[in-house]
Design a protein around this motif. Structure first.
Motif, PDB file in Angstrom:
ATOM      1  N   SER A   1      26.244  50.358  -9.405  1.00 54.77           N
ATOM      2  CA  SER A   1      25.571  51.399 -10.016  1.00 54.77           C
ATOM      3  C   SER A   1      26.828  52.375 -10.193  1.00 54.77           C
ATOM      4  CB  SER A   1      24.820  52.580  -8.926  1.00 54.77           C
ATOM      5  OG  SER A   1      23.669  51.877  -8.566  1.00 54.77           O
TER       6      SER A   1
ATOM      7  N   SER B   1      24.946  46.728 -15.210  1.00 52.89           N
ATOM      8  CA  SER B   1      24.857  45.600 -14.228  1.00 52.89           C
ATOM      9  C   SER B   1      23.966  44.539 -14.422  1.00 52.89           C
ATOM     10  CB  SER B   1      25.083  46.026 -12.793  1.00 52.89           C
ATOM     11  OG  SER B   1      26.158  46.707 -12.633  1.00 52.89           O
ATOM     12  N   ASP B   2      22.459  45.341 -14.929  1.00 53.57           N
ATOM     13  CA  ASP B   2      21.468  44.520 -14.788  1.00 53.57           C
ATOM     14  C   ASP B   2      21.554  43.567 -16.293  1.00 53.57           C
ATOM     15  OD1 ASP B   2      18.081  44.543 -14.459  1.00 53.57           O
ATOM     16  OD2 ASP B   2      18.532  44.332 -16.526  1.00 53.57           O
TER      17      ASP B   2
ATOM     18  N   ALA C   1      30.275  48.325 -13.098  1.00 52.24           N
ATOM     19  CA  ALA C   1      29.175  47.859 -14.054  1.00 52.24           C
ATOM     20  C   ALA C   1      29.936  47.269 -15.492  1.00 52.24           C
ATOM     21  CB  ALA C   1      28.318  48.650 -14.366  1.00 52.24           C
TER      22      ALA C   1
ATOM     23  N   LEU D   1      24.549  47.480  -4.125  1.00 51.47           N
ATOM     24  CA  LEU D   1      23.908  48.345  -4.966  1.00 51.47           C
ATOM     25  C   LEU D   1      24.530  49.428  -5.353  1.00 51.47           C
ATOM     26  CD1 LEU D   1      21.162  49.245  -6.319  1.00 51.47           C
ATOM     27  CD2 LEU D   1      20.485  50.425  -4.280  1.00 51.47           C
TER      28      LEU D   1
ATOM     29  N   PRO E   1      27.300  57.357  -8.476  1.00 52.53           N
ATOM     30  CA  PRO E   1      26.571  56.297  -8.951  1.00 52.53           C
ATOM     31  C   PRO E   1      25.314  56.796  -9.983  1.00 52.53           C
ATOM     32  CG  PRO E   1      26.756  56.235  -6.569  1.00 52.53           C
ATOM     33  CD  PRO E   1      27.205  57.350  -7.202  1.00 52.53           C
ATOM     34  N   SER E   2      24.967  55.882 -10.846  1.00 50.23           N
ATOM     35  CA  SER E   2      23.975  56.217 -11.974  1.00 50.23           C
ATOM     36  C   SER E   2      23.063  55.030 -12.290  1.00 50.23           C
ATOM     37  CB  SER E   2      24.661  56.941 -13.151  1.00 50.23           C
ATOM     38  OG  SER E   2      23.759  56.911 -14.110  1.00 50.23           O
ATOM     39  N   PRO E   3      21.717  55.472 -12.486  1.00 50.45           N
ATOM     40  CA  PRO E   3      20.894  54.283 -13.078  1.00 50.45           C
ATOM     41  C   PRO E   3      21.621  53.591 -14.462  1.00 50.45           C
ATOM     42  CG  PRO E   3      19.751  56.267 -13.293  1.00 50.45           C
ATOM     43  CD  PRO E   3      20.929  56.539 -12.475  1.00 50.45           C
TER      44      PRO E   3
ATOM     45  N   LEU F   1      18.302  45.188  -9.175  1.00 52.05           N
ATOM     46  CA  LEU F   1      17.571  45.998  -8.310  1.00 52.05           C
ATOM     47  C   LEU F   1      16.305  45.357  -7.471  1.00 52.05           C
ATOM     48  CD1 LEU F   1      16.930  49.086  -7.694  1.00 52.05           C
ATOM     49  CD2 LEU F   1      15.620  49.110  -9.709  1.00 52.05           C
TER      50      LEU F   1
ATOM     51  N   TRP G   1      24.555  53.076 -15.082  1.00 52.17           N
ATOM     52  CA  TRP G   1      25.484  52.088 -15.072  1.00 52.17           C
ATOM     53  C   TRP G   1      24.861  50.694 -14.113  1.00 52.17           C
ATOM     54  CZ3 TRP G   1      28.182  54.273 -18.078  1.00 52.17           C
ATOM     55  CH2 TRP G   1      28.490  55.636 -17.981  1.00 52.17           C
ATOM     56  N   LEU G   2      23.827  51.154 -13.343  1.00 56.87           N
ATOM     57  CA  LEU G   2      23.016  50.009 -12.541  1.00 56.87           C
ATOM     58  C   LEU G   2      22.443  49.000 -13.844  1.00 56.87           C
ATOM     59  CD1 LEU G   2      22.055  48.637 -10.396  1.00 56.87           C
ATOM     60  CD2 LEU G   2      20.210  50.110 -10.127  1.00 56.87           C
TER      61      LEU G   2
END
Length: 259
Positions: free
Chosen positions: A54, A234-235, A59, A50, A226-228, A16, A230-231
């Motif tokens: 997400s 990935s993080d 992810a 991005l 997309p969703s935070p 991010l 799943w982000l």
């Protein structure tokens, strides 16, 4: 100083903040320079990356191979110690104790308590230094949650000086020597943690907690929107990949006894 530099640099390289920096650079190029094609290309690439990071299939597809390195520890193993590595936390005495453990920390502690209940003769060891302005250390926050869940204080030890996993491994080695123990941390973090502990001449029994990559069925919209959440998965991939690169740069091979 090196610890702070490592944390700041690593933080900026996570998906991010890094992609936001790239988008900011693209906006600057589009508004204030003649490099319009470069700005458009950079903005498009950042947006697409991005978006992909997400999405659940992307992810969790990246995270699953890291988390699957060690299986959940289902059988009771007679050990003297159960080591729970520290993670994110805060401390507000007015909150329920468990509310002070952020993100990956609470699943680590609850897995530790589960394994302690299967092996109540063991001592639980919690690790982690205090944040700069916090009067309670990471280790102590985890210990208080375990105590609130029924683990007697006499069965708990805290190591509250280590600031990262490498220091945690050294502190555990100094505290218990070659005694066998169970090592609990997040499933994504466990492969890297095992390397540091083996470098100390230890051979812990790995016990992953906080598995995130979902293999069970999901509603189709959860896979395509997309969703935070799943982000964040990935993080974790980026964080552990950067950590492994740092180990490699320091000459840590991942094999016991080798550097």
């Amino acid at each position: 100083m090196l610890f702070t530099l490592k944390k700041v640099t690593g933080g900026l390289l996570l998906p991010l903040p890094f992609l936001l920096l790239m988008m900011g650079l693209a906006i600057a190029l589009l508004w204030f320079s003649r490099f319009q094609k470069t700005g458009k290309g950079l903005m498009t690439a950042s947006w697409v990356i991005l978006l992909l990071l997400s999405l659940q299939p992307v992810a969790d597809g990246l995270l699953k191979p890291i988390e699957n390195r060690y299986p959940t520890l289902h059988t009771s193993q007679p050990v003297k110690y159960i080591v729970v590595l520290g993670g994110g936390y805060t401390w507000n005495p007015d909150w329920a104790p468990s509310s002070n453990l952020i993100g990956n920390s609470l699943p680590r502690v609850t897995e530790g308590v589960r394994l302690w209940l299967a092996n109540p003769g063991a001592k639980m060891i919690f690790t982690g230094a205090p944040a700069r302005t916090n009067p309670v250390s990471t280790a102590e926050a985890g210990a208080r949650v375990a105590e609130s869940l029924g683990v007697p204080r006499s069965s708990i030890l805290t190591l509250d000086t280590p600031k990262d996993t490498e220091e945690e491994a050294a502190a555990v080695a100094a505290a218990i020597g070659k005694e066998p123990f169970i090592l609990i941390t997040s499933a994504s973090h466990l492969p890297r943690a095992m390397i540091f502990f083996r470098q100390q001449g230890l051979n812990p029994i790995p016990a992953p907690a906080n598995q995130l990559a979902i293999a069970s069925p999901l509603n189709f919209w959860e896979r395509i929107i997309p969703s935070p959440t799943w982000l964040m998965h990935s993080d974790r991939v980026a964080y552990e990949t950067l950590g492994r690169i740092w180990q490699w740069l320091k000459g840590v091979s991942g094999e016991p006894g080798e550097k």
